[in-house]
Design a protein around this motif. Sequence first.
Motif, PDB file in Angstrom:
ATOM      1  N   LYS A 251       5.148  11.234  77.407  1.00 13.27           N
ATOM      2  CA  LYS A 251       4.223  12.332  77.002  1.00 13.27           C
ATOM      3  C   LYS A 251       3.186  11.994  78.405  1.00 13.27           C
ATOM      4  CE  LYS A 251       0.422  13.903  74.190  1.00 13.27           C
ATOM      5  NZ  LYS A 251      -0.279  13.797  72.711  1.00 13.27           N
TER       6      LYS A 251
ATOM      7  N   GLY B 285       6.267  17.912  78.969  1.00 10.03           N
ATOM      8  CA  GLY B 285       6.375  18.691  77.764  1.00 10.03           C
ATOM      9  C   GLY B 285       7.314  18.177  76.397  1.00 10.03           C
ATOM     10  N   PHE B 286       8.160  17.299  76.869  1.00  8.58           N
ATOM     11  CA  PHE B 286       9.214  16.639  76.240  1.00  8.58           C
ATOM     12  C   PHE B 286       9.494  15.062  76.831  1.00  8.58           C
ATOM     13  CE2 PHE B 286      11.297  18.672  79.772  1.00  8.58           C
ATOM     14  CZ  PHE B 286      12.130  17.646  80.294  1.00  8.58           C
ATOM     15  N   SER B 287       9.886  14.106  75.938  1.00  8.95           N
ATOM     16  CA  SER B 287      10.346  13.100  76.341  1.00  8.95           C
ATOM     17  C   SER B 287      11.740  12.881  76.654  1.00  8.95           C
ATOM     18  CB  SER B 287       9.664  11.807  75.638  1.00  8.95           C
ATOM     19  OG  SER B 287      10.201  11.919  74.283  1.00  8.95           O
TER      20      SER B 287
ATOM     21  N   HIS C  97       8.995  15.787  65.032  1.00  5.17           N
ATOM     22  CA  HIS C  97       9.516  15.871  66.167  1.00  5.17           C
ATOM     23  C   HIS C  97      10.831  16.716  66.079  1.00  5.17           C
ATOM     24  CE1 HIS C  97       7.048  12.307  66.870  1.00  5.17           C
ATOM     25  NE2 HIS C  97       7.019  12.802  67.973  1.00  5.17           N
TER      26      HIS C  97
ATOM     27  N   GLU D 248      14.579  16.737  67.875  1.00  6.37           N
ATOM     28  CA  GLU D 248      15.211  15.863  68.715  1.00  6.37           C
ATOM     29  C   GLU D 248      16.676  16.548  69.117  1.00  6.37           C
ATOM     30  OE1 GLU D 248      17.035  11.134  69.312  1.00  6.37           O
ATOM     31  OE2 GLU D 248      16.998  12.038  67.227  1.00  6.37           O
TER      32      GLU D 248
ATOM     33  N   ASP E  35      16.857  20.175  64.335  1.00  4.54           N
ATOM     34  CA  ASP E  35      15.941  21.275  64.630  1.00  4.54           C
ATOM     35  C   ASP E  35      15.194  21.680  63.656  1.00  4.54           C
ATOM     36  OD1 ASP E  35      18.377  22.205  63.644  1.00  4.54           O
ATOM     37  OD2 ASP E  35      17.790  24.108  64.715  1.00  4.54           O
TER      38      ASP E  35
ATOM     39  N   VAL F  52      16.319  13.704  73.826  1.00  2.00           N
ATOM     40  CA  VAL F  52      15.204  14.357  74.207  1.00  2.00           C
ATOM     41  C   VAL F  52      14.281  14.837  73.052  1.00  2.00           C
ATOM     42  CG1 VAL F  52      14.134  16.625  75.077  1.00  2.00           C
ATOM     43  CG2 VAL F  52      16.317  15.766  76.129  1.00  2.00           C
ATOM     44  N   PHE F  53      13.018  14.327  73.161  1.00  2.00           N
ATOM     45  CA  PHE F  53      12.084  14.521  71.923  1.00  2.00           C
ATOM     46  C   PHE F  53      10.923  15.722  72.177  1.00  2.00           C
ATOM     47  CE2 PHE F  53      13.878  10.636  70.547  1.00  2.00           C
ATOM     48  CZ  PHE F  53      13.642  10.659  69.054  1.00  2.00           C
ATOM     49  N   ASN F  54      10.549  16.539  71.262  1.00  2.00           N
ATOM     50  CA  ASN F  54       9.481  17.378  71.391  1.00  2.00           C
ATOM     51  C   ASN F  54       8.855  17.373  70.222  1.00  2.00           C
ATOM     52  OD1 ASN F  54       7.742  19.457  72.270  1.00  2.00           O
ATOM     53  ND2 ASN F  54       9.151  21.060  71.936  1.00  2.00           N
ATOM     54  N   PRO F  55       7.655  17.182  70.111  1.00  2.00           N
ATOM     55  CA  PRO F  55       6.804  16.743  71.085  1.00  2.00           C
ATOM     56  C   PRO F  55       7.104  15.423  71.680  1.00  2.00           C
ATOM     57  CG  PRO F  55       5.443  16.205  69.251  1.00  2.00           C
ATOM     58  CD  PRO F  55       6.789  16.943  68.789  1.00  2.00           C
ATOM     59  N   PRO F  56       6.601  15.239  72.994  1.00  2.00           N
ATOM     60  CA  PRO F  56       7.316  13.838  73.444  1.00  2.00           C
ATOM     61  C   PRO F  56       6.631  12.795  73.062  1.00  2.00           C
ATOM     62  CG  PRO F  56       5.589  15.200  74.842  1.00  2.00           C
ATOM     63  CD  PRO F  56       5.783  15.904  73.696  1.00  2.00           C
TER      64      PRO F  56
END
Length: 131
Positions: free
Chosen positions: A29, A34-36, A55, A57, A88, A106-110
């Motif tokens: 973050k 915007g993502f990790s 999240h 992923e 999702d 990949v994670f959102n939010p980071p």
Amino acid sequence: MLIRRLADAPLQGRSISAPGWESNRLLLKSDNAGFSFHITRIVKDAELALHYQHHIEAVYCISGVGEILDIAKNETHEIKPGTLYVLDQHDKHILRAFEELQLACVFNPPLNGREVHNAEGAYELTAEEIA
């Protein structure tokens, strides 16, 4: 431009582990992307009950063999090199490693960087993220 090397993650405090897994968190973050982005190793014979409630992923299998069980649908899907799966819908799932798995995640939010799974298999949000 940001450049990171996987081998440097442990030296930079970006390597986190818990029973069954180790995650090298290359993008967090604080990097403001915007993502990790993580390279995660799941140990052979690990079985992880996970539920990312906060999240989304995306996971790409680099190496190894395993499976993911979608608990809601009671469907099992093979994971092998070249497989992508995306959680999702905040999908409750069980990840099993028949061989050691190496995954790009990949994670959102980071993620902030030090998170480990709580009792429900999720990463907690910070007070700032909840507000």
